[in-house]
Write a protein that holds these residues in place. Structure first.
Motif, PDB file in Angstrom:
ATOM      1  N   GLY A 297       0.811  -1.214   0.000  1.00 16.80           N
ATOM      2  CA  GLY A 297       0.000   0.000   0.000  1.00 16.80           C
ATOM      3  C   GLY A 297       0.838   1.253   0.000  1.00 16.80           C
ATOM      4  O   GLY A 297       0.469   2.265  -0.614  1.00 16.80           O
ATOM      5  N   MET A 298       1.968   1.193   0.676  1.00 16.16           N
ATOM      6  CA  MET A 298       2.874   2.342   0.743  1.00 16.16           C
ATOM      7  C   MET A 298       3.416   2.684  -0.647  1.00 16.16           C
ATOM      8  O   MET A 298       3.392   3.846  -1.078  1.00 16.16           O
TER       9      MET A 298
ATOM     10  N   GLN B  70       2.121   1.761  -3.530  1.00 19.91           N
ATOM     11  CA  GLN B  70       0.996   2.190  -4.362  1.00 19.91           C
ATOM     12  C   GLN B  70       0.655   3.658  -4.132  1.00 19.91           C
ATOM     13  O   GLN B  70       0.333   4.389  -5.078  1.00 19.91           O
ATOM     14  N   PHE B  71       0.711   4.090  -2.877  1.00 22.13           N
ATOM     15  CA  PHE B  71       0.414   5.485  -2.563  1.00 22.13           C
ATOM     16  C   PHE B  71       1.369   6.420  -3.288  1.00 22.13           C
ATOM     17  O   PHE B  71       0.945   7.401  -3.919  1.00 22.13           O
ATOM     18  N   PHE B  72       2.663   6.125  -3.228  1.00 22.66           N
ATOM     19  CA  PHE B  72       3.638   6.995  -3.880  1.00 22.66           C
ATOM     20  C   PHE B  72       3.517   6.938  -5.398  1.00 22.66           C
ATOM     21  O   PHE B  72       3.688   7.952  -6.077  1.00 22.66           O
ATOM     22  N   TRP B  73       3.226   5.773  -5.933  1.00 22.06           N
ATOM     23  CA  TRP B  73       2.988   5.683  -7.376  1.00 22.06           C
ATOM     24  C   TRP B  73       1.794   6.550  -7.773  1.00 22.06           C
ATOM     25  O   TRP B  73       1.816   7.218  -8.805  1.00 22.06           O
ATOM     26  N   GLY B  74       0.756   6.513  -6.946  1.00 21.78           N
ATOM     27  CA  GLY B  74      -0.424   7.315  -7.235  1.00 21.78           C
ATOM     28  C   GLY B  74      -0.127   8.796  -7.218  1.00 21.78           C
ATOM     29  O   GLY B  74      -0.605   9.551  -8.076  1.00 21.78           O
ATOM     30  N   ARG B  75       0.673   9.238  -6.237  1.00 17.83           N
ATOM     31  CA  ARG B  75       1.068  10.643  -6.181  1.00 17.83           C
ATOM     32  C   ARG B  75       1.825  11.045  -7.441  1.00 17.83           C
ATOM     33  O   ARG B  75       1.601  12.103  -8.017  1.00 17.83           O
ATOM     34  N   ARG B  76       2.731  10.197  -7.848  1.00 15.96           N
ATOM     35  CA  ARG B  76       3.538  10.490  -9.037  1.00 15.96           C
ATOM     36  C   ARG B  76       2.660  10.551 -10.283  1.00 15.96           C
ATOM     37  O   ARG B  76       2.824  11.429 -11.131  1.00 15.96           O
TER      38      ARG B  76
END
Length: 210
Positions: free
Chosen positions: A60-61, A63-69
């Protein structure tokens, strides 16, 4: 035009190097988080993401950063700088803004591995992005926040010139807590005796100052 201009951006301080996140660096960051970020009995984050690490191994961590990017766009962006000390990832420092070209405001948030805390690194990495925002991007206001009981974070903020700007209630673990909003005007920034080094800004400045 470069397909990902942020890949050239680097901030350097006396001890640290900050670069926008990349996949290999994120995998290192997950391992740092697994080793511990805070006392398990407390929750310093508005979103209790560290509680999920034992359950999903950091899935999840990442995925969160990928989503931000993936969502980054001119006028609405959040850059996660991976913080490296002696070549190793030790934490993350975020800098973000909405409608920056009009508001000239940024928001910051950060964390470092527990074993790296207490030596002034958290202060140094926040100074890096504040100097970057005020001196290189033309920001006028920086905002942050911390729980009332997060004494370490609040001490750093006070030392750098932040003032309280109200509170908001939240319940990251189902218990009411007060989140203190903090504001720093450029003219009140308490500066160190060094200046952050910035490389690669020309390639991405239009994207993050629009």
């Amino acid at each position: 035009m470069d397909p990902w201009p942020l890949r050239h951006l680097v901030l350097r301080t006396p001890r640290l190097e900050l670069r926008p996140d990349d996949d290999e660096g994120l995998y290192e960051l997950v391992e740092v988080a697994k080793e511990g970020v805070h006392d398990p009995a407390e929750m310093p984050f508005y979103v209790p993401w560290t509680d999920q690490l034992p359950k999903d191994g950091g899935f999840g961590m990442v995925q969160f950063f990928w989503g931000r990017r993936a969502k980054l766009a001119a006028g609405d962006w959040a850059i996660t700088f991976l913080v490296r000390h002696e070549g190793r990832v030790i934490g993350a420092q975020e800098l973000g803004a909405r409608d920056f070209g009009v508001l000239r405001e940024v928001q910051t948030g950060s964390w470092i591995g527990r074993k790296y805390q207490g030596g002034g690194i958290g202060t140094e990495m926040r100074i890096a992005v504040l100097q970057f925002a005020f001196d290189h991007l033309g920001a006028r206001i920086a905002r942050s926040a911390a729980w009332v009981g997060n004494h370490a974070s609040n001490r750093v903020s006070a030392k750098l010139g932040y003032v309280h700007d109200g509170t908001v209630a939240a319940a990251p673990r189902g218990e009411r807590l007060e989140h203190v909003r903090l504001r720093l005007d450029a003219g009140n920034f308490v500066r160190p005796d060094w200046n952050v080094g910035v490389e690669g800004l020309a390639e991405c400045v239009q994207l993050i100052t629009s």
